[in-house]
Design a protein around this motif. Structure first.
Motif, PDB file in Angstrom:
ATOM      1  N   PRO A   1      44.908  63.470  63.408  1.00 10.35           N
ATOM      2  CA  PRO A   1      44.813  64.292  64.604  1.00 10.35           C
ATOM      3  C   PRO A   1      43.398  64.795  64.816  1.00 10.35           C
ATOM      4  CG  PRO A   1      45.665  65.576  62.787  1.00 10.35           C
ATOM      5  CD  PRO A   1      45.525  64.181  62.275  1.00 10.35           C
ATOM      6  N   ALA A   2      43.093  65.074  66.079  1.00  8.11           N
ATOM      7  CA  ALA A   2      41.824  65.724  66.378  1.00  8.11           C
ATOM      8  C   ALA A   2      41.932  67.166  65.965  1.00  8.11           C
ATOM      9  CB  ALA A   2      41.527  65.634  67.873  1.00  8.11           C
ATOM     10  N   ALA A   3      40.826  67.847  65.832  1.00 10.26           N
ATOM     11  CA  ALA A   3      40.869  69.265  65.498  1.00 10.26           C
ATOM     12  C   ALA A   3      41.641  70.002  66.558  1.00 10.26           C
ATOM     13  CB  ALA A   3      39.446  69.803  65.426  1.00 10.26           C
ATOM     14  N   ALA A   4      42.444  70.985  66.135  1.00  8.19           N
ATOM     15  CA  ALA A   4      43.283  71.712  67.078  1.00  8.19           C
ATOM     16  C   ALA A   4      42.425  72.340  68.163  1.00  8.19           C
ATOM     17  CB  ALA A   4      44.064  72.796  66.338  1.00  8.19           C
ATOM     18  N   GLY A   5      42.771  72.045  69.410  1.00  9.32           N
ATOM     19  CA  GLY A   5      42.088  72.657  70.532  1.00  9.32           C
ATOM     20  C   GLY A   5      40.694  72.125  70.771  1.00  9.32           C
TER      21      GLY A   5
ATOM     22  N   ALA B   1      35.844  68.553  66.884  1.00  7.52           N
ATOM     23  CA  ALA B   1      36.167  67.384  67.691  1.00  7.52           C
ATOM     24  C   ALA B   1      34.907  66.791  68.323  1.00  7.52           C
ATOM     25  CB  ALA B   1      37.183  67.758  68.767  1.00  7.52           C
ATOM     26  N   ASP B   2      34.010  67.656  68.806  1.00  9.51           N
ATOM     27  CA  ASP B   2      32.765  67.178  69.419  1.00  9.51           C
ATOM     28  C   ASP B   2      31.886  66.473  68.393  1.00  9.51           C
ATOM     29  OD1 ASP B   2      33.583  68.211  71.821  1.00  9.51           O
ATOM     30  OD2 ASP B   2      32.389  70.056  71.654  1.00  9.51           O
ATOM     31  N   ALA B   3      31.836  67.024  67.176  1.00  8.23           N
ATOM     32  CA  ALA B   3      31.036  66.405  66.123  1.00  8.23           C
ATOM     33  C   ALA B   3      31.585  65.028  65.764  1.00  8.23           C
ATOM     34  CB  ALA B   3      31.010  67.303  64.888  1.00  8.23           C
ATOM     35  N   LEU B   4      32.909  64.911  65.713  1.00  4.99           N
ATOM     36  CA  LEU B   4      33.525  63.613  65.404  1.00  4.99           C
ATOM     37  C   LEU B   4      33.203  62.582  66.479  1.00  4.99           C
ATOM     38  CD1 LEU B   4      36.966  64.801  64.004  1.00  4.99           C
ATOM     39  CD2 LEU B   4      35.161  63.624  62.743  1.00  4.99           C
ATOM     40  N   LEU B   5      33.230  63.006  67.741  1.00  3.89           N
ATOM     41  CA  LEU B   5      32.878  62.094  68.834  1.00  3.89           C
ATOM     42  C   LEU B   5      31.428  61.643  68.712  1.00  3.89           C
ATOM     43  CD1 LEU B   5      34.624  63.735  71.925  1.00  3.89           C
ATOM     44  CD2 LEU B   5      35.156  61.529  70.884  1.00  3.89           C
ATOM     45  N   ALA B   6      30.541  62.584  68.403  1.00  3.11           N
ATOM     46  CA  ALA B   6      29.130  62.242  68.264  1.00  3.11           C
ATOM     47  C   ALA B   6      28.911  61.271  67.111  1.00  3.11           C
ATOM     48  CB  ALA B   6      28.317  63.519  68.056  1.00  3.11           C
TER      49      ALA B   6
ATOM     50  N   ALA C   1      37.942  57.987  60.057  1.00  2.00           N
ATOM     51  CA  ALA C   1      38.549  58.280  58.753  1.00  2.00           C
ATOM     52  C   ALA C   1      37.503  58.677  57.724  1.00  2.00           C
ATOM     53  CB  ALA C   1      39.338  57.063  58.266  1.00  2.00           C
ATOM     54  N   GLU C   2      36.284  58.155  57.875  1.00  3.33           N
ATOM     55  CA  GLU C   2      35.198  58.472  56.952  1.00  3.33           C
ATOM     56  C   GLU C   2      34.571  59.822  57.294  1.00  3.33           C
ATOM     57  OE1 GLU C   2      31.854  55.947  57.695  1.00  3.33           O
ATOM     58  OE2 GLU C   2      31.090  56.145  55.663  1.00  3.33           O
ATOM     59  N   ALA C   3      34.406  60.077  58.593  1.00  2.00           N
ATOM     60  CA  ALA C   3      33.680  61.271  59.030  1.00  2.00           C
ATOM     61  C   ALA C   3      34.527  62.540  59.043  1.00  2.00           C
ATOM     62  CB  ALA C   3      33.109  61.042  60.432  1.00  2.00           C
ATOM     63  N   GLN C   4      35.834  62.415  59.315  1.00  2.00           N
ATOM     64  CA  GLN C   4      36.652  63.607  59.533  1.00  2.00           C
ATOM     65  C   GLN C   4      36.696  64.557  58.339  1.00  2.00           C
ATOM     66  OE1 GLN C   4      40.334  62.877  61.510  1.00  2.00           O
ATOM     67  NE2 GLN C   4      40.439  64.988  62.149  1.00  2.00           N
TER      68      GLN C   4
ATOM     69  N   ASP D   1      24.930  71.064  66.743  1.00  2.00           N
ATOM     70  CA  ASP D   1      23.844  70.289  66.152  1.00  2.00           C
ATOM     71  C   ASP D   1      23.731  70.521  64.644  1.00  2.00           C
ATOM     72  OD1 ASP D   1      23.013  72.907  66.617  1.00  2.00           O
ATOM     73  OD2 ASP D   1      20.900  72.363  66.797  1.00  2.00           O
ATOM     74  N   VAL D   2      24.074  71.749  64.188  1.00  2.00           N
ATOM     75  CA  VAL D   2      24.042  72.043  62.752  1.00  2.00           C
ATOM     76  C   VAL D   2      25.125  71.238  62.032  1.00  2.00           C
ATOM     77  CG1 VAL D   2      24.338  73.832  60.997  1.00  2.00           C
ATOM     78  CG2 VAL D   2      23.099  74.343  63.117  1.00  2.00           C
ATOM     79  N   VAL D   3      26.317  71.210  62.615  1.00  2.00           N
ATOM     80  CA  VAL D   3      27.429  70.464  62.011  1.00  2.00           C
ATOM     81  C   VAL D   3      27.097  68.983  61.946  1.00  2.00           C
ATOM     82  CG1 VAL D   3      29.853  69.812  62.253  1.00  2.00           C
ATOM     83  CG2 VAL D   3      29.160  72.155  62.716  1.00  2.00           C
ATOM     84  N   ILE D   4      26.551  68.441  63.025  1.00  2.00           N
ATOM     85  CA  ILE D   4      26.205  67.018  63.045  1.00  2.00           C
ATOM     86  C   ILE D   4      25.119  66.719  62.015  1.00  2.00           C
ATOM     87  CG2 ILE D   4      25.176  65.159  64.424  1.00  2.00           C
ATOM     88  CD1 ILE D   4      26.555  66.451  66.881  1.00  2.00           C
ATOM     89  N   ARG D   5      24.097  67.548  61.949  1.00  2.00           N
ATOM     90  CA  ARG D   5      22.979  67.329  61.024  1.00  2.00           C
ATOM     91  C   ARG D   5      23.470  67.349  59.568  1.00  2.00           C
ATOM     92  NH1 ARG D   5      19.727  70.743  63.107  1.00  2.00           N
ATOM     93  NH2 ARG D   5      20.109  72.503  61.726  1.00  2.00           N
TER      94      ARG D   5
END
Length: 199
Positions: free
Chosen positions: A144-148, A153-158, A167-170, A187-191
């Motif tokens: 599942p995507a992150a709730a709400g 969810a945005d970081a996973l899309l990026a 499955a690797e990134a989540q 940007d912090v989460v993605i980095r």
């Protein structure tokens, strides 16, 4: 120990049923999912059983499928999760859903279950993350995507756009978001996710 019962389905209640095997009625506690899968009384059913022997009781817990029984066994290894709560979790979440919730470290998905608070949800996620891989996720199960939506969810899309498999990134993103208490900028989460995924 009783591992399986095959007999006539008798009385079915909210959280249990009776299985009549050659005139002996066995009281079997079960999730609403398993009870719903049983044929109408008095048809014959096969129920997988987990036998629990206590000082004051000899209890039978029934399951329609092996995966549900396997999850029951795993859940009851977690401190604070008794048989009744394990059945409650399995009533709310199918084995595939539970596998996805554990893989995604989806605390909100667990706290939606009656009787599971934030602290217990964290304990379940941390204790079962390494063990859940022993139970195969049924084909077609989707994490599942992150709730709400939100930062996770945005970081996973990026990251998907950068070529990382979901499955690797989540698990990495979920861990970072949890560590930063959901207050981090995207940007912090993605980095930080890229740093972890690069290892």
């Amino acid at each position: 120990m009783i591992a399986q019962l095959t007999g006539l389905v008798g009385q079915v209640e909210a959280d249990r049923c009776v299985v009549d095997v050659h005139g002996v009625g066995y009281l079997v506690h079960a999730s609403t999912r398993t009870l719903a899968a049983l044929p109408h009384p008095p048809e014959v059913a096969r129920v997988l059983v987990e036998t629990v022997v206590r000082e004051d009781a000899f209890l039978l817990y029934g399951f329609a499928e092996p995966a549900e029984r396997d999850w029951f066994r795993l859940l009851t290894t977690v401190q604070g999760v008794g048989a009744k709560l394990a059945l409650g979790i399995l009533s709310a979440l199918s084995p595939a859903d539970l596998a996805a919730v554990i893989a995604a470290a989806d605390k909100a998905g667990l706290t939606r279950v009656s009787g599971v608070g934030a602290r217990l949800a964290e304990r379940i996620l941390s204790e079962l993350r390494g063990k859940a891989g022993r139970i195969a996720v049924p084909p077609g199960a989707v994490l599942p995507a992150a709730a709400g939506g939100g930062v996770e969810a945005d970081a996973l899309l990026a990251l998907a756009g950068l070529g990382f498999r979901r499955a690797e990134a989540q698990p990495v993103v979920a861990r970072i978001v949890a560590r930063l208490d959901d207050k981090a900028d995207l940007d912090v989460v993605i980095r930080e996710s890229l740093r972890d995924l690069a290892k």
